[in-house]
Design a protein around this motif. Structure first.
Motif, PDB file in Angstrom:
ATOM      1  N   ASN A 208     -14.762  19.466  -4.145  1.00 38.07           N
ATOM      2  CA  ASN A 208     -15.074  18.349  -3.262  1.00 38.07           C
ATOM      3  C   ASN A 208     -15.924  18.844  -2.102  1.00 38.07           C
ATOM      4  O   ASN A 208     -15.639  19.881  -1.516  1.00 38.07           O
ATOM      5  CB  ASN A 208     -13.768  17.731  -2.731  1.00 38.07           C
ATOM      6  CG  ASN A 208     -14.004  16.402  -2.032  1.00 38.07           C
ATOM      7  OD1 ASN A 208     -14.813  16.313  -1.114  1.00 38.07           O
ATOM      8  ND2 ASN A 208     -13.280  15.388  -2.462  1.00 38.07           N
TER       9      ASN A 208
ATOM     10  N   ASP B 299     -16.023  17.892   0.804  1.00 35.64           N
ATOM     11  CA  ASP B 299     -15.280  17.942   2.068  1.00 35.64           C
ATOM     12  C   ASP B 299     -14.845  19.358   2.409  1.00 35.64           C
ATOM     13  O   ASP B 299     -14.774  19.726   3.587  1.00 35.64           O
ATOM     14  CB  ASP B 299     -14.049  17.037   1.998  1.00 35.64           C
ATOM     15  CG  ASP B 299     -14.418  15.561   1.983  1.00 35.64           C
ATOM     16  OD1 ASP B 299     -15.583  15.239   2.306  1.00 35.64           O
ATOM     17  OD2 ASP B 299     -13.550  14.732   1.639  1.00 35.64           O
TER      18      ASP B 299
ATOM     19  N   GLU C 177     -17.776  21.117   3.879  1.00 38.50           N
ATOM     20  CA  GLU C 177     -18.004  20.607   5.228  1.00 38.50           C
ATOM     21  C   GLU C 177     -17.024  21.240   6.210  1.00 38.50           C
ATOM     22  O   GLU C 177     -17.395  21.637   7.319  1.00 38.50           O
ATOM     23  CB  GLU C 177     -17.842  19.079   5.246  1.00 38.50           C
ATOM     24  CG  GLU C 177     -18.952  18.314   4.560  1.00 38.50           C
ATOM     25  CD  GLU C 177     -20.162  18.127   5.461  1.00 38.50           C
ATOM     26  OE1 GLU C 177     -20.121  18.583   6.616  1.00 38.50           O
ATOM     27  OE2 GLU C 177     -21.144  17.527   4.997  1.00 38.50           O
TER      28      GLU C 177
END
Length: 213
Positions: free
Chosen positions: A51, A53, A56
């Motif tokens: 993912n 995320d 990030e």
């Protein structure tokens, strides 16, 4: 991984608020090459099947910071996490991102912002490392102009926080020191010139260094 002789990479490190992103884009445009910043995270996520995320969350943050963040988010206190059958750790994410940087450098000439690209590609003679810095007054002004903060005090605090994270990340994964002139081929103060003029100097340096017309 060997790099094509025709390909070159401009790896740009930058202080938060120095205008590095805008300068990097201009350099890429004027040399007609690709530009990668946050796009690296999407590429790394696609390549790894993780993912985005997670990339990030770990972006230019030291393993200590990332582990603390993940522990807070998940309730676990460890440096490695499992999502489905995929192990998630700061080292795993850094490895995946490094592979993407190497693949992009092999694909075509480009500008890559931060993320220790200069170190990852250190064995390529066609990698040029640049560091962009600026006076704290100029950085505060730029941060406030783009509405990241409402007051000068908040802008100063944000700049110090972001630069500390970038330094810890860079110093952990490389054998060099973030922001120190000897760690780069060229270090330039963007507060002395306009964004366009700073980009022009970098472009001229690259052309001279690589013998480009």
């Amino acid at each position: 991984m060997k790099h094509s002789r025709e390909n070159f990479v401009i790896a740009i490190g930058r202080q938060f608020g120095s205008g590095g992103r805008e300068i990097g884009r201009l350099v890429a445009q004027r040399l007609n090459i690709a530009y990668y910043d946050k796009e690296l995270l999407t590429e790394a996520a696609k390549s790894s099947g993780m993912n985005c995320d997670f990339f990030e969350a770990a972006d230019e943050r030291s393993p200590k910071f990332f582990a603390s963040l993940m522990a807070f988010s998940t309730g676990y206190h460890c440096g490695s996490f499992l999502v489905g059958s995929t192990p998630i750790s700061n080292d795993n994410i850094y490895h995946q991102q490094s592979e993407v940087i190497q693949a992009l450098a092999e694909r075509s000439s480009c500008v890559i912002m931060g993320r220790t690209a200069d170190y990852i590609l250190r064995n390529s003679p066609n990698t040029i490392s640049i560091f962009i810095h600026a006076s704290i007054e100029q950085r505060i002004a730029r941060i406030m102009t783009r509405n990241d903060c409402k007051t000068a005090a908040e802008a100063r605090s944000l700049a110090e926080k972001k630069n500390k994270m970038r330094a810890e990340y860079y110093n952990f994964y490389t054998e060099k020191r973030w922001g120190e002139a000897e760690s780069y081929d060229l270090s330039i103060d963007s507060s002395k010139l306009t964004t366009e003029a700073t980009a022009n100097i970098i472009v001229q340096y690259v052309k001279t260094r690589l013998g480009l017309e």
